[in-house]
Design a protein around this motif. Structure first.
Motif, short mmCIF file in Angstrom:
data_model
loop_
_atom_site.label_atom_id
_atom_site.label_comp_id
_atom_site.label_asym_id
_atom_site.label_seq_id
_atom_site.Cartn_x
_atom_site.Cartn_y
_atom_site.Cartn_z
N ASN A 154 0.65 -1.10 -0.01
CA ASN A 154 0.28 0.01 -0.12
C ASN A 154 0.78 0.82 -0.12
O ASN A 154 0.13 2.60 -0.37
CB ASN A 154 -0.95 -0.14 1.21
N ILE A 186 -14.82 -5.90 0.18
CA ILE A 186 -15.11 -5.81 1.67
C ILE A 186 -15.76 -4.30 1.66
O ILE A 186 -15.76 -3.40 1.85
CB ILE A 186 -13.75 -5.42 2.39
N ARG A 203 -17.04 0.85 -0.15
CA ARG A 203 -16.25 1.22 -0.80
C ARG A 203 -16.29 2.20 -2.05
O ARG A 203 -16.15 2.16 -2.74
CB ARG A 203 -15.24 0.49 -1.23
N HIS A 248 -12.84 11.16 -2.29
CA HIS A 248 -11.73 11.84 -3.42
C HIS A 248 -12.69 12.37 -4.44
O HIS A 248 -11.70 13.99 -4.45
CB HIS A 248 -10.98 10.58 -3.60
N PHE A 307 -14.75 11.95 8.06
CA PHE A 307 -13.69 10.73 8.78
C PHE A 307 -12.50 10.42 7.77
O PHE A 307 -12.40 11.34 6.78
CB PHE A 307 -14.36 9.63 8.80
N VAL A 308 -12.02 9.55 8.71
CA VAL A 308 -10.31 9.23 7.84
C VAL A 308 -10.50 8.25 6.90
O VAL A 308 -11.06 6.98 6.59
CB VAL A 308 -9.22 8.69 8.60
N VAL A 320 -7.71 6.71 3.53
CA VAL A 320 -6.36 6.36 3.44
C VAL A 320 -5.95 7.71 1.69
O VAL A 320 -4.79 7.91 1.85
CB VAL A 320 -5.41 5.23 4.05
N ARG A 340 -16.74 -7.53 6.24
CA ARG A 340 -15.01 -7.47 6.53
C ARG A 340 -14.77 -8.68 7.54
O ARG A 340 -13.94 -9.17 7.49
CB ARG A 340 -14.09 -7.04 6.48
N LEU A 355 -7.96 -10.82 -1.00
CA LEU A 355 -6.88 -10.71 0.13
C LEU A 355 -5.94 -10.98 1.56
O LEU A 355 -5.67 -12.27 1.72
CB LEU A 355 -6.66 -9.00 -0.32
N ARG A 356 -7.09 -10.43 2.18
CA ARG A 356 -6.60 -10.08 3.61
C ARG A 356 -7.45 -11.84 4.25
O ARG A 356 -6.72 -12.76 4.66
CB ARG A 356 -6.73 -9.40 4.35
N1 EPU Z 1 -14.65 5.52 2.16
C1 EPU Z 1 -16.08 6.31 1.62
N2 EPU Z 1 -15.98 7.52 1.13
C2 EPU Z 1 -14.64 7.37 -0.01
C3 EPU Z 1 -13.54 6.37 0.67
C4 EPU Z 1 -13.23 5.70 1.58
O1 EPU Z 1 -17.30 6.10 2.30
O2 EPU Z 1 -14.74 8.29 -0.80
C5 EPU Z 1 -14.97 4.86 3.95
C6 EPU Z 1 -14.94 3.18 3.30
O3 EPU Z 1 -15.93 3.08 2.58
C7 EPU Z 1 -14.55 2.42 4.57
C8 EPU Z 1 -13.93 4.02 4.48
O4 EPU Z 1 -13.62 5.36 4.35
O5 EPU Z 1 -15.32 2.84 5.30
C9 EPU Z 1 -12.33 3.55 5.09
O6 EPU Z 1 -12.06 3.48 3.95
P1 EPU Z 1 -9.80 4.17 3.74
O7 EPU Z 1 -10.49 5.08 3.04
O8 EPU Z 1 -9.06 4.91 4.41
O9 EPU Z 1 -9.98 2.65 2.75
P2 EPU Z 1 -8.94 2.93 1.33
O10 EPU Z 1 -8.20 4.22 1.15
O11 EPU Z 1 -9.60 2.90 0.00
C10 EPU Z 1 -6.75 1.66 2.38
C11 EPU Z 1 -5.93 0.40 1.63
C12 EPU Z 1 -6.86 -0.69 2.60
C13 EPU Z 1 -7.50 -0.47 4.14
C14 EPU Z 1 -8.16 0.79 4.32
C15 EPU Z 1 -8.04 0.73 5.99
C16 EPU Z 1 -4.46 0.64 -0.53
C17 EPU Z 1 -4.37 0.18 -1.81
N3 EPU Z 1 -5.70 0.02 0.12
O12 EPU Z 1 -8.24 1.67 1.35
O13 EPU Z 1 -6.27 -1.91 2.21
O14 EPU Z 1 -8.34 -1.76 4.85
O15 EPU Z 1 -7.13 1.60 3.05
O16 EPU Z 1 -6.57 0.96 6.17
O17 EPU Z 1 -4.33 1.50 0.11
C18 EPU Z 1 -5.73 -4.18 1.66
O18 EPU Z 1 -4.04 -3.82 2.19
O19 EPU Z 1 -5.87 -5.21 1.65
C19 EPU Z 1 -6.49 -2.85 1.24
C20 EPU Z 1 -7.69 -3.13 1.47
#
Ligand code: EPU
Length: 448
Positions: free
Chosen positions: A40, A136, A139, A144, A179-180, A182, A353, A393-394
């Motif tokens: 990541n 999961i 998403r 963004h 909210f946060v 990544v 999840r 994956l996980r």
């Molecule tokens: N969310 C929204 N709207 C958005 C973005 C996120 O509602 O526009 C929600 C998601 O649905 C979730 C929460 O916010 O409920 C947090 O999601 P986050 O955006 O933090 O996740 P991500 O950035 O899509 C990354 C990792 C994931 C990891 C999560 C949380 C990468 C490529 N993916 O996903 O990794 O689980 O952060 O730490 O960096 C993995 O490696 O298997 C994996 C899924």
């Protein structure tokens, strides 16, 4: 110019090569395993390299399917991506001819959406498919898109694609997330490095992978800093330069091998392991009664207490960093099947999840799903070999852990999910004394 890519209604996913893992469990793992570079972190850096026309060089990149998909996606845009040696990638984005990220990339990997921020910021436009990724939860990518709009982008959604333009240049602003997120943080960060003026991102994700991305951007000449734990400030620059960077080790892979040592009652040493990035997980593992000690970049796991005095049940809750990583919830759940008593699991980050626990139950676990975010696991239950299916994956890596701990042989279908994110996982388990084969689905021929 790359060939035109199909729109949603024309898209037929390529069939994946179906493979199974066959694992004969019940053997304590022992020895040493080297931890690979972080998936990541690496994926975001490859995307960040499109912020400059100069060459960027990355080392310690994991050899995994998601990295190959990102490299292929970049090549389709006209970016030169070289792979001169194992774990090394070079990216030169001088001529980007095709500002279109197709569904083919997006359906394979959610991280393809990381190209939105840098391409929009540098070239002023991009058409990008709504991403798929792991199953999961919902998403969505609304955060963004809202962040890009607050930086001045105009974005329309039609036929499964976001059509984004930045009239003139993106403009620095305060990006406030509800909210946060990544990748939301990372996309906003990449976009802001070339925007006009100052951007403040709040609350910004605190994951170590975000800080590694910041370190790389600083080498590129970006003016960016984490000013408070949950705040990132960026002063936009007109241009960035090429840079070299070594990717941090993968804390999720490390956590997976910690559990492998524990649930097989073995002794495993992880080298190149990011102990500092695993504090919440190490605390849980220690609380469960597993022997775990951290050196500067090694972790020693001693699971020999599994029978006597036995592991203890623990309640766990996932959270954004520095909390317990949601990506480590599935491996930790496997550990909890081997602990005495009832453990409550609260998956606070994603819905869906916990569904894979149904597969774990087929192996003899007693996990009960209360709702999308809560489950209880009653232990200690002996695990037995079974036929199970991987959904993501996980969960896939975690079924491998259960299989290593189980008596008898487990056949795990859907092995390709695991290759998305773990470098050479069966080789690493074999070197620790596991009995594991990778086979083509429906045949007896080994493919590894
Ligand atoms: N969310 C929204 N709207 C958005 C973005 C996120 O509602 O526009 C929600 C998601 O649905 C979730 C929460 O916010 O409920 C947090 O999601 P986050 O955006 O933090 O996740 P991500 O950035 O899509 C990354 C990792 C994931 C990891 C999560 C949380 C990468 C490529 N993916 O996903 O990794 O689980 O952060 O730490 O960096 C993995 O490696 O298997 C994996 C899924």
């Amino acid at each position: 110019m790359a060939d035109a890519r199909p729109f949603h209604w024309e898209y037929n996913p390529e069939p994946v090569a179906r493979e199974v893992f066959r694992i004969e469990g019940g053997r304590p793992l022992s020895g040493s395993v080297a931890i690979s570079g972080s998936k990541n972190a690496a994926l975001k850096m490859l995307a960040a390299a499109t912020l400059t026309g100069e060459r960027c060089r990355f080392t310690n990149v994991p050899e995994i399917e998601d990295v190959r998909v990102m490299a292929e996606t970049l090549r389709d845009l006209g970016v030169v991506v070289d792979h001169p040696a194992a774990n090394t990638y070079e990216v030169a984005s001088g001529d980007v001819e095709w500002l279109f990220v197709p569904l083919e990339a997006a359906a394979k990997m959610r991280a393809s959406f990381m190209l939105l921020g840098p391409l929009l910021s540098r070239f002023g436009r991009v058409i990008i498919s709504n991403p798929g990724g792991d199953r999961i939860g919902r998403r969505p990518v609304d955060l963004h898109v809202d962040a890009m709009r607050s930086l001045g982008a105009e974005i329309e959604y039609r036929n499964g694609y976001y059509f984004a333009t930045a009239p003139g240049r993106l403009r620095g602003t305060e990006v406030r997330f509800p909210f946060v997120s990544v990748m939301g943080t990372e996309n906003a960060l990449l976009a802001a490095t070339l925007a006009d003026g100052q951007t403040v991102i709040r609350p910004a994700a605190q994951e170590p992978e975000v800080d590694d991305l910041i370190a790389f951007l600083q080498k590129m000449g970006a003016e960016v800093a984490r000013t408070y734990p949950d705040t990132i400030e960026i002063h936009g620059r007109r241009r960035l330069r090429g840079a070299d960077h070594s990717v941090i080790p993968d804390r999720i892979e490390a956590g997976t091998f910690v559990v492998a040592g524990a649930v097989t009652g073995g002794r495993v040493t992880l080298s190149g392991a990011p102990c500092d990035h695993l504090a919440a997980f190490v605390e849980v593992v220690g609380r469960a009664g597993v022997g775990i000690s951290c050196g500067r970049d090694t972790i020693e796991v001693d699971g020999t207490g599994i029978d006597d005095p036995g592991f203890r049940a623990c309640d766990i809750q996932t959270a954004p960093y520095p909390g317990l990583a949601t990506d480590l919830q599935p491996p930790t759940s496997v550990l909890l099947t081997q602990a005495h008593g009832v453990s409550n699991v609260h998956e606070a980050v994603f819905e869906d999840r916990l569904e894979w626990l149904g597969e774990l139950n087929r192996m003899g676990a007693r996990a009960e799903l209360q709702d999308d975010h809560h489950a209880s696991i009653t232990g200690r239950t002996p695990l037995q070999g079974a036929e199970v299916e991987i959904g993501d994956l996980r969960a896939g890596a975690s079924l491998m852990l259960a299989a290593l701990a189980a008596e008898g042989t487990t056949t795990i279908h859907g092995a390709h999910h695991v290759h998305r994110g773990y470098e050479n996982i069966e080789r690493k388990f074999l070197d620790l004394g596991a009995r594991i084969e990778r086979l083509a689905e429906g045949t007896d021929s080994t493919t590894s």
